[in-house]
Design an enzyme around this catalytic site. Structure first.
Site, PDB file in Angstrom:
ATOM      1  CE  LYS A  66      -3.992  -2.042   2.345  1.00 38.80           C
ATOM      2  NZ  LYS A  66      -4.971  -1.915   3.427  1.00 38.80           N
ATOM      3  CG  ASP A 102      -7.959   0.423   3.854  1.00 36.55           C
ATOM      4  OD1 ASP A 102      -8.817  -0.413   3.492  1.00 36.55           O
ATOM      5  OD2 ASP A 102      -6.739   0.220   3.748  1.00 36.55           O
TER       6      ASP A 102
END
Ligand code: NAP
Length: 291
Positions: A66, A102
Site C-alpha cells: 500500500k 480504507d
C-alpha cells in the site's frame, strides 16, 4: 471485451476480496473479472504499469504494497496522501489515480454498522502499522477529541502521530494526540474514559502466531466503551469475546473490509455498491475457508 480489475498483494491465499467483488460485478451483469494476483515487492512496479492498458479498470492494493503504490500512481488523492498509502487504483485513459478507501470503509462501518459517531470522542488505537494510519486519519478528520496510539514499538506510534499532527493542522482540527508504549501495567489507566478502542494489530488473526491472544484483557475494558477489532477472520476474535464479557459494544473487521471494497467498486464502475450482496458473499467465502 472483458475488462479486468486486479488485487495486488503478497501473500493472497487468505483474501476474500475476489469473492465479494465478483459477486457485486455479477449482480449488475458487468463483463468485468476481478482477479487476485500475488506479486512480490520486486514485481509491483511492472504490475502497476500493466494497468495502463485499456483492458484494466483498476486495482486493489494490499499488504505489503500500500505504501509503495503511492509512489507509482500518477494522481494520488488527498486521502491517500494524508494516510501515506494507496489501497485502490482507478485507471482512466492510461492514467492511474490513487485512492485510499480504507478510511471511508472504517468510518462507514463504524457509523452504519456500529451506530457510533467518533466526533468529539476519546479514542485509543492499538497498533501503529498501515491499518492504524488509515484509522487515525479517519478519526482526526472526523474531529475526535483525543487520539492515543499504543504500540509495541513506540517509535512507530510517535511517527504516525507526527504525520497526523500535520493532517490536523492543515484541516484546522484540534485533536489531542499522544503515543504510549504498550505495557501491561499501564493498560487500565490508559483505558479509563476511552469511548472507542480500535485494534489495529494482527493479534487474534487466524493463521497468525497470535491467533489465540487478545491485545486486551476483559478487566481492562470499560463497559461503556465501543470496541472495534479490524481483524475479520475469525468473526469473533479473542478481543471481541473479552469486550462482550466486559459489557462493551463491539464491531468486527468484516464491515470495514466490505465497506472499503464497496467504495472501490463505486469508483471503478460508477454504480452503487450492492452492499447486501457483498456482505453475503464475504460471509460465504469466510465460511468456506473454515471459520
Ligand atoms: P502491519 O502494518 O503489519 O502492522 C501490524 C501492527 O500490529 C503493528 O503495530 C505491530 O506492532 C502490531 N503487532 C503485531 N504483532 C503484535 C504482537 N504480538 N503484540 C503487539 N503488537 C503486535 O499490519 P496492518 O496492515 O496495519 O494490519 C493490521 C491488522 O489489521 C491485520 O490483522 C489486518 O488483517 C487488519 N486489517 C483489516 C482491515 C479491514 O478492512 N478489516 C483493513 C486493513 C487491515 P509493531 O509496530 O511493534 O511491530
Amino acid at each position: 471485451m472483458t475488462k479486468r480489475i486486479v488485487l495486488l498483494g503478497y501473500p493472497l491465499r487468505h483474501s476474500i476480496s475476489s469473492a465479494f467483488q465478483q459477486a457485486a460485478l455479477d449482480f449488475y451483469h458487468l463483463d468485468i473479472r476481478y482477479e487476485a494476483r500475488e506479486r512480490e515487492p520486486a514485481q509491483l512496479r511492472s504490475a502497476v504499469e500493466e494497468l495502463r492498458s485499456p483492458d484494466y479498470l483498476g486495482a486493489n492494493i494490499t499488504i505489503p504494497h500500500k505504501e509503495s503504490a503511492l509512489r507509482l500512481v500518477d494522481d494520488a488523492d488527498e486521502t491517500s496522501m494524508g494516510v501515506g498509502a494507496v489501497n485502490t487504483i482507478v485507471c482512466r485513459s492510461g492514467r492511474l489515480g490513487g485512492c485510499n478507501t480504507d478510511v471511508e470503509g472504517f468510518l462507514q462501518a463504524l457509523r452504519l454498522e456500529g451506530g457510533f459517531e467518533p466526533g468529539g470522542k476519546r479514542a485509543l488505537l492499538l497498533g501503529a502499522g498501515g491499518a492504524a494510519r488509515a484509522v487515525a486519519y479517519a478519526l482526526v478528520k472526523s474531529g475526535a477529541a483525543s487520539l492515543m496510539v499504543a504500540n509495541r514499538t513506540v517509535e512507530r506510534a510517535t511517527a504516525l502521530l507526527a504525520a497526523m499532527e500535520k493532517v490536523a493542522a492543515a484541516g484546522g482540527v484540534r485533536t489531542e494526540m499522544v503515543a504510549v508504549p504498550w505495557e501491561k501495567r499501564e493498560r487500565r489507566k490508559l483505558l479509563e474514559g476511552c469511548h472507542l478502542i480500535v485494534n489495529c494489530t494482527s493479534m487474534g488473526m487466524r493463521h497468525s502466531p497470535e491467533e489465540a491472544r487478545s491485545p486486551l484483557e476483559e478487566a481492562a475494558i470499560p463497559h461503556d466503551a465501543f470496541v472495534y477489532d479490524l481483524v475479520y477472520n475469525p468473526a469473533e476474535t479473542p478481543l471481541l469475546r473479552a469486550a462482550m464479557r466486559a459489557g462493551a459494544r463491539t464491531l468486527g473487521g468484516l464491515a470495514m473490509l466490505v465497506h472499503q471494497g464497496a467504495r472501490a467498486f463505486e469508483l471503478w464502475t460508477g454504480r452503487e455498491a450492492p452492499l447486501g450482496v457483498m456482505f453475503a458473499a464475504a460471509r460465504r467465502a469466510l465460511a468456506e475457508r473454515g471459520v
